[in-house]
Design a protein around this motif. Sequence first.
Motif, PDB file in Angstrom:
ATOM      1  N   GLU A 239      50.715  39.825  80.744  1.00  0.00           N
ATOM      2  CA  GLU A 239      51.924  40.621  81.186  1.00  0.00           C
ATOM      3  C   GLU A 239      51.867  41.982  81.713  1.00  0.00           C
ATOM      4  OE1 GLU A 239      55.580  39.875  78.441  1.00  0.00           O
ATOM      5  OE2 GLU A 239      53.881  40.128  77.254  1.00  0.00           O
ATOM      6  N   GLY A 240      52.293  42.364  82.575  1.00  0.00           N
ATOM      7  CA  GLY A 240      52.229  43.925  83.173  1.00  0.00           C
ATOM      8  C   GLY A 240      50.907  44.051  83.152  1.00  0.00           C
ATOM      9  N   TYR A 241      50.426  45.434  82.370  1.00  0.00           N
ATOM     10  CA  TYR A 241      49.162  45.885  82.480  1.00  0.00           C
ATOM     11  C   TYR A 241      47.978  45.425  81.652  1.00  0.00           C
ATOM     12  CZ  TYR A 241      51.157  49.018  85.950  1.00  0.00           C
ATOM     13  OH  TYR A 241      51.705  49.804  86.929  1.00  0.00           O
ATOM     14  N   HIS A 242      48.693  44.485  80.553  1.00  0.00           N
ATOM     15  CA  HIS A 242      48.003  43.870  79.613  1.00  0.00           C
ATOM     16  C   HIS A 242      46.464  43.205  80.152  1.00  0.00           C
ATOM     17  CE1 HIS A 242      51.332  44.278  76.291  1.00  0.00           C
ATOM     18  NE2 HIS A 242      50.812  45.152  76.575  1.00  0.00           N
ATOM     19  N   TRP A 243      45.662  43.146  79.079  1.00  0.00           N
ATOM     20  CA  TRP A 243      44.364  42.358  79.398  1.00  0.00           C
ATOM     21  C   TRP A 243      44.888  40.793  79.443  1.00  0.00           C
ATOM     22  CZ3 TRP A 243      43.310  45.389  74.673  1.00  0.00           C
ATOM     23  CH2 TRP A 243      43.593  44.679  73.296  1.00  0.00           C
ATOM     24  N   THR A 244      43.829  40.032  79.927  1.00  0.00           N
ATOM     25  CA  THR A 244      43.979  38.649  80.056  1.00  0.00           C
ATOM     26  C   THR A 244      42.854  37.884  79.149  1.00  0.00           C
ATOM     27  OG1 THR A 244      44.399  38.882  82.464  1.00  0.00           O
ATOM     28  CG2 THR A 244      43.778  36.577  81.531  1.00  0.00           C
ATOM     29  N   ARG A 245      43.552  37.309  78.264  1.00  0.00           N
ATOM     30  CA  ARG A 245      42.442  36.633  77.253  1.00  0.00           C
ATOM     31  C   ARG A 245      41.572  35.442  78.139  1.00  0.00           C
ATOM     32  NH1 ARG A 245      43.195  38.163  71.875  1.00  0.00           N
ATOM     33  NH2 ARG A 245      41.120  37.045  71.737  1.00  0.00           N
ATOM     34  N   TRP A 246      40.553  35.267  77.957  1.00  0.00           N
ATOM     35  CA  TRP A 246      39.700  34.158  78.531  1.00  0.00           C
ATOM     36  C   TRP A 246      38.702  33.544  77.175  1.00  0.00           C
ATOM     37  CZ3 TRP A 246      34.529  34.688  78.019  1.00  0.00           C
ATOM     38  CH2 TRP A 246      34.193  36.154  77.854  1.00  0.00           C
ATOM     39  N   SER A 247      38.443  32.251  77.667  1.00  0.00           N
ATOM     40  CA  SER A 247      37.422  31.397  76.820  1.00  0.00           C
ATOM     41  C   SER A 247      36.825  30.437  77.678  1.00  0.00           C
ATOM     42  CB  SER A 247      38.344  30.652  75.726  1.00  0.00           C
ATOM     43  OG  SER A 247      39.155  29.785  76.420  1.00  0.00           O
ATOM     44  N   LEU A 248      35.818  30.012  77.152  1.00  0.00           N
ATOM     45  CA  LEU A 248      34.778  28.989  77.795  1.00  0.00           C
ATOM     46  C   LEU A 248      34.186  28.265  76.478  1.00  0.00           C
ATOM     47  CD1 LEU A 248      33.693  27.981  80.451  1.00  0.00           C
ATOM     48  CD2 LEU A 248      31.477  29.424  79.924  1.00  0.00           C
ATOM     49  N   GLU A 249      34.389  26.707  76.725  1.00  0.00           N
ATOM     50  CA  GLU A 249      33.632  26.016  76.068  1.00  0.00           C
ATOM     51  C   GLU A 249      32.075  25.759  76.213  1.00  0.00           C
ATOM     52  OE1 GLU A 249      34.690  21.842  73.795  1.00  0.00           O
ATOM     53  OE2 GLU A 249      33.828  21.663  75.600  1.00  0.00           O
ATOM     54  N   TRP A 250      31.274  26.269  75.269  1.00  0.00           N
ATOM     55  CA  TRP A 250      29.762  26.121  75.304  1.00  0.00           C
ATOM     56  C   TRP A 250      29.336  24.858  74.748  1.00  0.00           C
ATOM     57  CZ3 TRP A 250      26.294  30.346  72.881  1.00  0.00           C
ATOM     58  CH2 TRP A 250      25.042  30.429  73.571  1.00  0.00           C
ATOM     59  N   PRO A 251      28.989  23.749  75.281  1.00  0.00           N
ATOM     60  CA  PRO A 251      28.930  22.579  74.641  1.00  0.00           C
ATOM     61  C   PRO A 251      27.336  22.341  74.005  1.00  0.00           C
ATOM     62  CG  PRO A 251      29.237  22.331  76.777  1.00  0.00           C
ATOM     63  CD  PRO A 251      29.081  23.665  76.604  1.00  0.00           C
ATOM     64  N   ASP A 252      27.367  21.729  73.062  1.00  0.00           N
ATOM     65  CA  ASP A 252      26.235  21.205  72.506  1.00  0.00           C
ATOM     66  C   ASP A 252      24.685  22.206  72.849  1.00  0.00           C
ATOM     67  OD1 ASP A 252      24.404  19.190  71.416  1.00  0.00           O
ATOM     68  OD2 ASP A 252      24.073  18.388  73.604  1.00  0.00           O
ATOM     69  N   VAL A 253      24.913  23.164  72.054  1.00  0.00           N
ATOM     70  CA  VAL A 253      23.915  24.531  72.354  1.00  0.00           C
ATOM     71  C   VAL A 253      22.866  24.013  71.428  1.00  0.00           C
ATOM     72  CG1 VAL A 253      23.713  26.788  72.551  1.00  0.00           C
ATOM     73  CG2 VAL A 253      25.898  25.881  72.765  1.00  0.00           C
TER      74      VAL A 253
END
Length: 297
Positions: A239-253
């Motif tokens: 919303e508005g000027y708020h930050w955006t949350r992001w994520s990435l799955e990091w499989p089988d490390v």
Amino acid sequence: MNGHVENPRWFSLQDLYSLPAVTVPALLECAGNKRKLFEPEVYGEQWEKGAISQGYWTGVRLKTLLEVTGIKAGAAEVVTEGMDRGKKPGTEGTVSFVRSLPLEKALHEDTIIAYAHNNQPIPFKLGYPLRLIVPGWYAMASVKWLRQIRVSEEPFTGPFQTEDYVYYPEKDSDEGAFPVTEIKTDSSILQPVQRDILPSGTHTIEGIAWSSTGGIDRVEVSTDGGSSWSEAEHNPDQEGYHWTRWSLEWPDVQPGEYTILSKAVDASGGTQPETAFWNRNGYGYNAVDRVEVKVKE
Ligand SMILES: Nc1nc2c(c(=O)[nH]1)N[C@H]1C(S)=C(S)[C@@H](COP(=O)(O)O)O[C@H]1N2
Ligand SMILES: [Mo]
């Protein structure tokens, strides 16, 4: 409210409550956020990734107040002063925190005189009873504990305008100096944290990304120090000027040492540099974010 206006006047809190209210989802980032990451190191508060916050700020547009008082022709800036005073090295006696905005930014519809934060009166530390909120600019512009507002014809030259919150690209001279204004597009990896030790297996890399307008087009993440990149998923409900949350799955490390990087791209294509723009006071660090982790058996 005074200076270069048609009708100077006092505004009581009641006066402000009776004017049209707006709520702005705003983000406040100290211009010195991530200062500790500059190389070579710079003087000043050694902020890591934490000098950033967001919330819902409610109040009256500064524009609305300026319509009530009227602006005289020739006005150039709006100067705001806080009630706090203190000693400043290199300046005699005590000084108050005073900053100015060019008229154009002062009249922006999201620039407000706030009296509430997250639907409550503003907490004392955050600027009670009134705070100027200037979304999109680094947080020094959002003056707390507002005492008065003055419209001026000349550019304001107080110490928090012309000494602090200025980019000085040179170590030993003031050549090339220019003021700190808009927030730079940036991202932070929040999980895992620097020097984490993780079990092998699947992990989720999580973080935030932000820009001066709030718009984030995508976030790219690397788990091999930048050789390859994948696009993270990001929250479409920002919303508005708020930050955006992001994520990435990091499989089988598998066991080993890894360098995770994140890079935001904003809605107009702006992104983060590999190396931050070094400046003497350490403002505006926004290099590609980096976290080193070790994965064990
Ligand atoms: N009156 C006043 N306002 C101020 C300051 C200050 O010292 N006095 N500091 C500014 C700076 S440099 C920052 S980073 C933010 C911090 O806001 P916060 O307390 O909401 O985190 O307030 C800004 N507004
Ligand atoms: Mo700050």
